[in-house]
Write a protein that holds these residues in place. Sequence first.
Motif, short mmCIF file in Angstrom:
data_model
loop_
_atom_site.label_atom_id
_atom_site.label_comp_id
_atom_site.label_asym_id
_atom_site.label_seq_id
_atom_site.Cartn_x
_atom_site.Cartn_y
_atom_site.Cartn_z
N UNK A 47 13.12 1.89 49.14
CA UNK A 47 14.27 2.58 49.71
C UNK A 47 15.35 1.55 50.01
N UNK A 48 16.58 1.99 49.82
CA UNK A 48 17.71 1.15 50.18
C UNK A 48 18.61 1.96 51.10
N UNK A 49 19.04 1.34 52.19
CA UNK A 49 19.91 1.99 53.17
C UNK A 49 21.22 1.22 53.20
N UNK A 50 22.30 1.89 52.86
CA UNK A 50 23.61 1.26 52.92
C UNK A 50 24.04 1.08 54.36
N UNK A 51 24.39 -0.15 54.71
CA UNK A 51 24.82 -0.46 56.08
C UNK A 51 26.33 -0.48 56.21
N UNK A 52 27.01 -0.82 55.12
CA UNK A 52 28.47 -0.89 55.08
C UNK A 52 28.87 -0.89 53.60
N UNK A 53 30.15 -0.90 53.29
CA UNK A 53 30.56 -0.83 51.88
C UNK A 53 30.06 -1.98 50.99
N UNK A 54 29.60 -3.09 51.55
CA UNK A 54 29.12 -4.22 50.74
C UNK A 54 27.67 -4.61 51.03
N UNK A 55 27.03 -4.04 52.03
CA UNK A 55 25.75 -4.53 52.50
C UNK A 55 24.70 -3.43 52.58
#
Length: 187
Positions: A47-55
């Motif tokens: 799973x990948x969770x986007x934390x901000x537009x680049x991270x």
Amino acid sequence: MKNKILFVFFFLLSSNSIFGQEIEGYYVDVGFEIQQYPTGFLFGVRSEVGLSPHNALDIRVGYNLLDHQDFGVHQSEKGGGLGFSLGYRHYFKSNNKGFFLGVRSDLWWNEVDWIDNIGEANEFNGTSKVIVLQPTAIGGYRYLFSDHWLVTPTVAFGAEFNVKTKGAAVGEGPIFLWGLNVAYRFF
């Protein structure tokens, strides 16, 4: 009463746009990953969770299937075990697609069956239980197909450290991995 309803309605509309700005780049992807290295495979649900537009935060639960052959301490080392990964990715595009670089650390609970002096009269074997720490630097390119499906080829470099061994020592050292993620973006 009517003023209270209008106030609540206005508050909800304005707070939605305020919170929407705070979670720009937020998403959750879930999928499968396979990585291969010269002496094994890593299979996992990722799973990948986007934390901000680049991270983004990278999480995996999986299985490490290994066959060190004679690259380890013994003439034959085969086994595997369950484990998990935690990592961070930095994307160069602001929509968390395209090229990225990151770091990842895996922890595997492996059971390794080993053999020495194969085919000789003094052949002997054993089993070792090993906790393996595997920090790596990872890079890749993320493709978004349609609005939800993602495919990501990756390469990683790092090392395997046997942090706890019950039984005879088994192979550890530098590691190079190549892999593929297939995921579905929920939001």
